[in-house]
Design an enzyme around this catalytic site. Structure first.
Site, PDB file in Angstrom:
ATOM      1  N   PHE A 127       1.048  -0.945  -0.487  1.00  0.00           N
ATOM      2  CA  PHE A 127       0.398  -0.512   0.219  1.00  0.00           C
ATOM      3  C   PHE A 127       0.440   1.242   0.096  1.00  0.00           C
ATOM      4  CE2 PHE A 127      -2.358   3.095   1.688  1.00  0.00           C
ATOM      5  CZ  PHE A 127      -3.618   4.081   1.115  1.00  0.00           C
ATOM      6  N   ASP A 214       8.966   2.766   2.075  1.00  0.00           N
ATOM      7  CA  ASP A 214       8.249   3.218   2.363  1.00  0.00           C
ATOM      8  C   ASP A 214       7.926   2.809   3.550  1.00  0.00           C
ATOM      9  OD1 ASP A 214       5.303   4.260   3.392  1.00  0.00           O
ATOM     10  OD2 ASP A 214       4.809   3.566   1.651  1.00  0.00           O
ATOM     11  N   LYS A 243       2.210   9.434   8.633  1.00  0.00           N
ATOM     12  CA  LYS A 243       2.061   9.220   9.777  1.00  0.00           C
ATOM     13  C   LYS A 243       2.835   9.812  10.945  1.00  0.00           C
ATOM     14  CE  LYS A 243      -1.098   5.648   7.604  1.00  0.00           C
ATOM     15  NZ  LYS A 243      -0.996   4.726   6.785  1.00  0.00           N
TER      16      LYS A 243
END
Ligand SMILES: *Cc1c(COP(=O)(O)O)cnc(C)c1O
Length: 390
Positions: A127, A214, A243
């Site tokens: 993702f 990532d 995040k």
């Protein structure tokens, strides 16, 4: 009905405030927060030092254009470079933007090597976000369906599989980079082996590819080290963050090192809000508190205790597959779709999430106490046992 676009199946609860790992709804009901806004609220809610730093920054300056120097962004870039041993930082506002920067950087790097149609290797179940390029890099048809034509230039391989990457290396001369999550989050808490990361580092060196991680979900202390790839003792060429970096303030970052540094020149990329003083004050305070309070070591010990408690409570139960993860990034896989556990937990005063259909996901704030960790296990184990009919 409010006029929000219908992009989320929302749970019927609205929170009014929070404190540490507790949140409170409009009825005054209290919840134990084991999700932290999906790995965002690193310092929990209403952290005194963060509130103070942000209040002070709000009263001075919130936004300054990137056509000027921004000292707060310079300070965060220095801190990130020191803890990652990387060279340069581009600031943006979210994870998908950080990955967009990485994808653009890889393409420009390819063009600088004379490769006209640069390709990036990406993984199954990955993702990387919801923009057109990042959803094209994502390994989940549900995220892509309806948005074709996808952005081209991605080659997909199975996760954690060096042989598959060697095969692409042998037949595709257009590859310029590999992008992957050291621990897949949305994909169901899937861990890449350290040997995979070390082997991939060697292939990237041999082929002149960029090694791009990532770390938007698994990075920033959650697995007991600053960045999850550090468990393998390797250095990436590109790393993306978002995040947890601002503990709730939107901020993303794309870091570059070695061959990937110096690829972008003025005019190649930009962001109006990226690296603004308010977001950077949040990031700087997050990094300071993590260091001062030893939150990475806490993530390791508390994560072990939670996983141990879950295994003790669930092993032998029919339908329970396994508990996996690292630090405070924890997945509990069941043998069946278990989305309804989210509402059952909500009723019981616990905030969790289910991803990849069958995996209960826990991503608590790094400030969670031992007592709250034990409480989490004590609420969740009976819920899962009951769901499985044990
Ligand atoms: C959440 C996430 C993203 C996307 O971040 P946004 O801020 O929602 O754009 C990208 N990669 C990973 C690994 C993520 O967990």
């Amino acid at each position: 009905m409010p006029h929000l676009m219908n992009t989320y199946g929302r749970l019927p609860v609205a929170f009014t405030h929070g404190q540490g790992c507790r949140m409170f709804d409009e009825q005054g009901k209290s919840y134990l927060d084991a999700l932290a806004g999906i790995a965002v609220n690193t310092l929990g809610h209403n952290h005194a030092r963060l509130v103070k730093a942000l209040s002070e920054q709000v009263s001075r300056l919130m936004h300054v254009s990137n056509v000027y120097r921004i000292t707060q962004a310079e300070a965060v870039s220095d801190r990130l470079a020191a803890i990652s041993r990387m060279d340069e930082v581009f600031f943006c506002n979210s994870g998908c933007e950080a990955n967009e920067a990485a994808i653009k950087l890889a393409r420009m790097y390819g063009h600088q090597q004379g490769i006209e149609q640069p390709a990036i290797i990406v993984m199954e179940q990955a993702f990387h976000g919801r923009t057109l390029a990042t959803l094209s890099a994502t390994g989940n048809r549900k995220v892509q369906a309806g948005f074709e034509p996808l952005v081209s230039g991605f080659v997909r391989v199975p996760f954690d599989d060096l042989a598959a990457i060697e095969q692409v290396a042998a037949r595709n001369p257009n590859v310029v980079a590999v992008l992957f999550e050291p621990i897949q989050g949305e994909g169901g808490i899937n861990l890449a082996h350290n040997n995979f990361m070390r082997g991939l580092r060697q292939i990237c060196d041999r082929k002149n590819w960029l090694f791009m991680v990532d770390e938007i979900q698994c990075g920033l202390g959650r697995t007991g080290v600053w960045f999850a790839h550090q468990h393998a003792g390797i250095l990436p060429d590109v790393m993306t963050l978002a995040k947890g970096l601002g503990s709730g303030m939107p901020i993303g970052a794309c870091l570059a090192a070695g061959r990937a540094a110096g690829v972008f020149k003025p005019g190649n990329h930009g962001s109006t809000f990226g690296g603004n003083p308010l977001a950077c004050a949040a990031a700087l305070t997050t990094l300071d508190v993590m260091e001062a309070d030893g939150l990475m070591a806490r993530a390791t010990t508390l994560g072990e205790a939670i996983r141990g408690g879950l295994r003790d409570g669930l092993s032998g139960v029919a339908g329970f597959v396994e508990v996996r993860g690292d630090g405070l990034m924890i997945g509990i896989e069941l043998d069946r779709p278990c989305g309804e556990l989210v509402t059952r937990a909500l009723d019981a005063g616990l905030l969790i999430n289910v991803t990849a259909d069958k995996v209960v996901r826990l991503l608590p704030a790094l400030v969670m106490s031992d007592a709250e960790g034990a409480e989490l296990v004590a609420i969740l184990v009976p819920l899962i046992r009951e769901f499985l009919g044990a």
